[in-house]
Structures are given as C-alpha cells and as structure tokens.
Scaffold this active site. Sequence first.
Site, PDB file in Angstrom:
ATOM      1  N   ASP A 103     -12.697 -22.037   4.290  1.00 18.85           N
ATOM      2  CA  ASP A 103     -12.191 -22.197   2.937  1.00 18.85           C
ATOM      3  C   ASP A 103     -12.956 -21.179   2.096  1.00 18.85           C
ATOM      4  OD1 ASP A 103     -11.159 -23.373   0.580  1.00 18.85           O
ATOM      5  OD2 ASP A 103     -11.167 -25.333   1.558  1.00 18.85           O
ATOM      6  N   ASP A 208      -8.843 -20.583  -1.891  1.00 14.98           N
ATOM      7  CA  ASP A 208      -8.822 -21.571  -2.968  1.00 14.98           C
ATOM      8  C   ASP A 208      -8.196 -20.955  -4.220  1.00 14.98           C
ATOM      9  OD1 ASP A 208     -10.018 -24.243  -3.747  1.00 14.98           O
ATOM     10  OD2 ASP A 208     -10.961 -22.986  -5.270  1.00 14.98           O
ATOM     11  N   GLU A 274      -3.839 -21.215  -1.493  1.00 15.34           N
ATOM     12  CA  GLU A 274      -3.523 -22.345  -2.370  1.00 15.34           C
ATOM     13  C   GLU A 274      -3.030 -21.735  -3.674  1.00 15.34           C
ATOM     14  OE1 GLU A 274      -5.718 -26.271  -4.201  1.00 15.34           O
ATOM     15  OE2 GLU A 274      -6.652 -24.338  -4.477  1.00 15.34           O
ATOM     16  N   HIS A 340      -7.195 -32.724   0.704  1.00 16.05           N
ATOM     17  CA  HIS A 340      -8.371 -33.380   0.127  1.00 16.05           C
ATOM     18  C   HIS A 340      -8.272 -33.589  -1.381  1.00 16.05           C
ATOM     19  CE1 HIS A 340      -8.725 -29.166  -0.578  1.00 16.05           C
ATOM     20  NE2 HIS A 340      -9.695 -29.376  -1.436  1.00 16.05           N
ATOM     21  N   ASP A 341      -7.206 -33.120  -1.998  1.00 16.47           N
ATOM     22  CA  ASP A 341      -7.067 -33.262  -3.455  1.00 16.47           C
ATOM     23  C   ASP A 341      -6.055 -34.325  -3.856  1.00 16.47           C
ATOM     24  OD1 ASP A 341      -8.849 -31.205  -4.072  1.00 16.47           O
ATOM     25  OD2 ASP A 341      -7.290 -29.664  -3.982  1.00 16.47           O
TER      26      ASP A 341
HETATM   27  C1  NOJ Z   1      -8.854 -26.381  -5.380  1.00 16.35           C
HETATM   28  C2  NOJ Z   1      -9.554 -27.216  -4.358  1.00 16.35           C
HETATM   29  O1  NOJ Z   1      -8.622 -27.665  -3.416  1.00 16.35           O
HETATM   30  C3  NOJ Z   1     -10.242 -28.331  -5.102  1.00 16.35           C
HETATM   31  O2  NOJ Z   1     -10.761 -29.295  -4.235  1.00 16.35           O
HETATM   32  C4  NOJ Z   1     -11.302 -27.727  -5.955  1.00 16.35           C
HETATM   33  O3  NOJ Z   1     -11.910 -28.729  -6.736  1.00 16.35           O
HETATM   34  C5  NOJ Z   1     -10.735 -26.656  -6.885  1.00 16.35           C
HETATM   35  N1  NOJ Z   1      -9.833 -25.773  -6.206  1.00 16.35           N
HETATM   36  C6  NOJ Z   1     -11.826 -25.825  -7.495  1.00 16.35           C
HETATM   37  O4  NOJ Z   1     -12.387 -24.996  -6.511  1.00 16.35           O
END
Ligand code: NOJ
Length: 546
Positions: A103, A208, A274, A340-341
């Site tokens: 990541d 990210d 992402e 994970h979000d």
């Molecule tokens: C996206 C990530 O998936 C998330 O977990 C993170 O908090 C934010 N970007 C900031 O890096």
Amino acid sequence: MTSTLQSLPWWKQGPIYQIYPRSFLDTNGDGVGDLEGIRRKLDYLKDLGVRGIWLSPIYPSPLADFGYDITNYHDIDPVFGSLEGFRSLVREADQRGIALIMDMVLNHTSHQHPWFIESRSSRESMKRDWYIWKDGRRGLFGRRFPNNWMAAFGGHAWTFDEQSGQYYLHLFTEEQPDLNWRNPEVQRAMLGELTFWLDLGVKGFRLDVINYLVKDAQFRNNPYHFRATYPRRHDLQHHQYDRNQSETYDIIRSLRDLLDSYAGSSEETMLVGEVYPDEGVHAPDLAATYIGDGRELLHLAFDFSPIYTKLTAGDLYSVLNNWYSVLSPQAWPCHVLSNHDQSRASSRLCAGPDSEAKKKLLAALILTQRGTPFLYYGEEIGMVDGKIRRQDLQDPLGKKYYPFHPGRDRSRTPMQWTDGPGAGFTEGKPWLPINPDYRERNVKAQEGDPSSLLTWYKALIHLRQQEAALHSGTIEFIQAGLADEVLAYRRRIGEEEVLVVLNVSGQTRQNPGGRGGRVLLSTHRKSESPIEQDTRLAPWECTVYK
Ligand code: NOJ
C-alpha cells in the site's frame, strides 16, 4: 484473445487478497498481527487460490491513521517485524506463486516524517516547498484559512503553524500533511521509495487516494453541493479543486514508467489505484480515466459503486454494466465488495434472512465477473462487522464522529481462525475486540465442511482458473431475468460459452439463460449434472454451467 491462464500476468490470473496486517495473525502475543503471521498463513492463501496479496501499510507510523501516516517509506514498523522478515515473506510467497503488493501512500506523510519536520522548521527550509504552505487570508475578524477546503477526517484542511506563521494543507488528519507533488524533488524522492520495494521483489502497489495528488494551482474554493450526510462539511463540497487535477495523470505516467521498467515481458508489475469520488457518489467514469487504455496510466482502479449498491438483480446489473461500459475496451476491470474503510459486504448487503446464501451469491458474482476480483481478509468465511464499544474505538474517524459515523474499526476486527482462545489470532489481548461469532464462524470449522462458504470460495476460484471463458472471456448480461430478480450473464471465449445464473431472491424463479447445459458448479446442483433450459432456480441459487 489469450486463453490459457499462464499467458496472463499474475494480477489477471486470480483474486488479490487484501490483508489488514494488524488483524491477520499475531505470532508474538502483543495483540497485533505481524509479518510472521502472514508468512505462516501462505499455504492457506495458496490453497484458497489467491495470486496476489495487498498489504495495508506496514511502514513505521505513529498511527494517527493506523499506518496511513508514514514516517519512513523504506522500513517496516517493528510491531510487524523487520525488513529481513519481509524478504522471507516475499520469497516464500513467490515460491507459492503469490505476488506481494504494498500500500503506497503518496499524497501525504506523517507529520513526524523527517521531511515534514524539516519543512516545518522555517520558511527558508530546503524542504519548505515539499509540503503545501500558505498564508492565511485577512478577514474582518483576523486571520482566515487560505481557502474553504475541508479535511476528510473533520475540520478545515489547513492547520496554522505558530512557529513559521503559515498554514499547511492536510486533506486527512492534521498529522497527515499533504506533499507538494508539483515539486520535482518530491516526485523524485517518492519514485526512489517505490524503487526500494521493487528492488525487494514487490510486484506492485495499491496507490492510496491517487486522485488527490495534485491540487489546483490557484487554490480556488470548492463549490458546495448540499445533501443529507454525516455532519461533515467535507461531504457537502464538490471536490473540484483539491482532487483530480490534470497534472496527476502526468505523475501517474511517471510511476507507470518506473513499474514498466521492472515488468519484464509478462507485465509482472501492477498499479491499482484508489480513486476516491465525492462522498457517496458513484463515479466509475472517473476511475476509468485513471486507467485509460491500460497502457500508460494505472493497470487497475477501484470502482466503489458496489459499496453503495443494494442486493437486487437490477442494482447489481446496473453497477457492473456501468463499470464495463465506461472502461476502454483495452482496459482490464477489477471488482471489490469490501475493504478496510467500509462496512463489510456481508453486513451491508447480506444482513437479515438467508444471510449465508446471500454471501454465497456475492462470492459467485465477484468471482465470475470479467476482471480481477479483490477479496478482503475474512470475506471468504463471511466475517461480519464488529460491534465496537466507544471505549474500544481506535479509528480517528470513528472517535471524532461518534456516534454519528460508525468509524472503520468494525471492518478491521481480527481474523477468525479457530474457535479457541483469541480465535487463533492472538494469545494476548487483541488490539480490537474479536467478533464473538468466532466460536461458530472460523476457518477451522469451515475448512472441513463441504457446504461452507470457504469451500464455496475455493471451488469458485478454482473454476475461474480452469475455465478460459471465466478468466479471459467477454461478458454479456441477459436482461430477461432482471425483473424477476435473476442476474444472468454469458462469459464467452471463441466457441466456448459459460452461463452464470444467480437468483437474487428468496423465491423460486425461472432460468432466463435460454439454453440448457452441463453444470460446472452450483449451490443447489451436482457438478456435471445436466441442466434443462426451462429449469427453475431455487431461492438464492447460484449455478454456473456450460
Ligand atoms: C484511504 C485509505 O484507504 C484510508 O484508510 C486512509 O485513512 C486514507 N486514504 C488516508 O490515507
């Protein structure tokens, strides 16, 4: 078109499995998962059929955002292990035909990263311009923020630094200052960090918030668009000026050039981005712009529309069909249901009656689509969101917006390996509570059970690798069943055609497939048995036939 699995690059051959390392397997009793834990489970992952692992951040971090705030891009946080351990992990994964991707958080560093410490030290610092510093605007009542940009994790995106008398930008927490990607030195330094991991044998990166990298050169105010949402002003803005600037694509091209120089002849390296749209908005078209024809930009990008969909044939169809229709014909799709979000799909889409049958249906859906499926650890055993009490919250977002926003801890609870103490995850106190359903829902229980979700995942992944139409074929949806809650599609390559029929309802339905055949895999029928054209589908039946 290619028809043998081996002629595809690894990232097209099978699912990529996202591991949230803190929650996978703890081997030293500190309650936090580690690299050694991942190494010990490589055979499990191989057996499952995954071809790649995406590791959520394992770099040194003060954990303001659980690893998405990095202080050193070329080291491993001691809580996870060491670089030596990482090398073994890469090597042993490779021996099992599993590639590793890291990541990579390019948009921001930790405020404790030496670059930021230096940048902050004075206006004259050599690294001042590595981050985004601005004077405040003058207002009637004193100093005002440089513009109206809001941070995703609450409050303004600008924090005033008393010592140097300027504001710095942070689109997430104030402990995550944004880098200035317009500065070529930043670009060079970050490419150097990627090189470090490529030299260690990493086969790519999950990037990210890649669409945030470059900001409007004039720092104009974002326009507002009003709608019902969590109490975050951030979500009321249309992020026109703090994301998706055209220069970001140029930077991605340079990342791609670097990856290509490590790719060999078989597209061995891969970038998956992402791409974050405005909150709650379906934006497959935006994600598609970051792939283009797949040759110079990203190899893959996530479309998060499935995160906001409902479990109906019509909704699933429109989400998938939109995704395919905005992608260039040369681009390779990928699919994701959980990460994970977000709330896990098993809770979001499968709650209520027939939940286990619904989970099987989602598995069949994602593993028979065109493109690369991404699985999130625990998805294969149907792990659900944890219920996290306020005192156990770890996620900054959850803490800040309690009780309005559920936070992200719920989808990060420890992997459930066994029904024993600590769910086989830890012998210590887990960093997040283990979901109490681990006594029934765990890998060990499902491994020996032919009717389990885990067995179903394995069979689907295996089938996807066996059938050229599934791993390399085209897809064509059969509209006829949609009104009846049946999602059906043809996967084709050359003369071969595989039909997938999914009854997205708890009632018996007619098969809209239009022909009979021989069952390859089904929740309700024996493999190799014949299936008639006018057969009826059982509630939640998933059948793949040829
Ligand atoms: C996206 C990530 O998936 C998330 O977990 C993170 O908090 C934010 N970007 C900031 O890096």
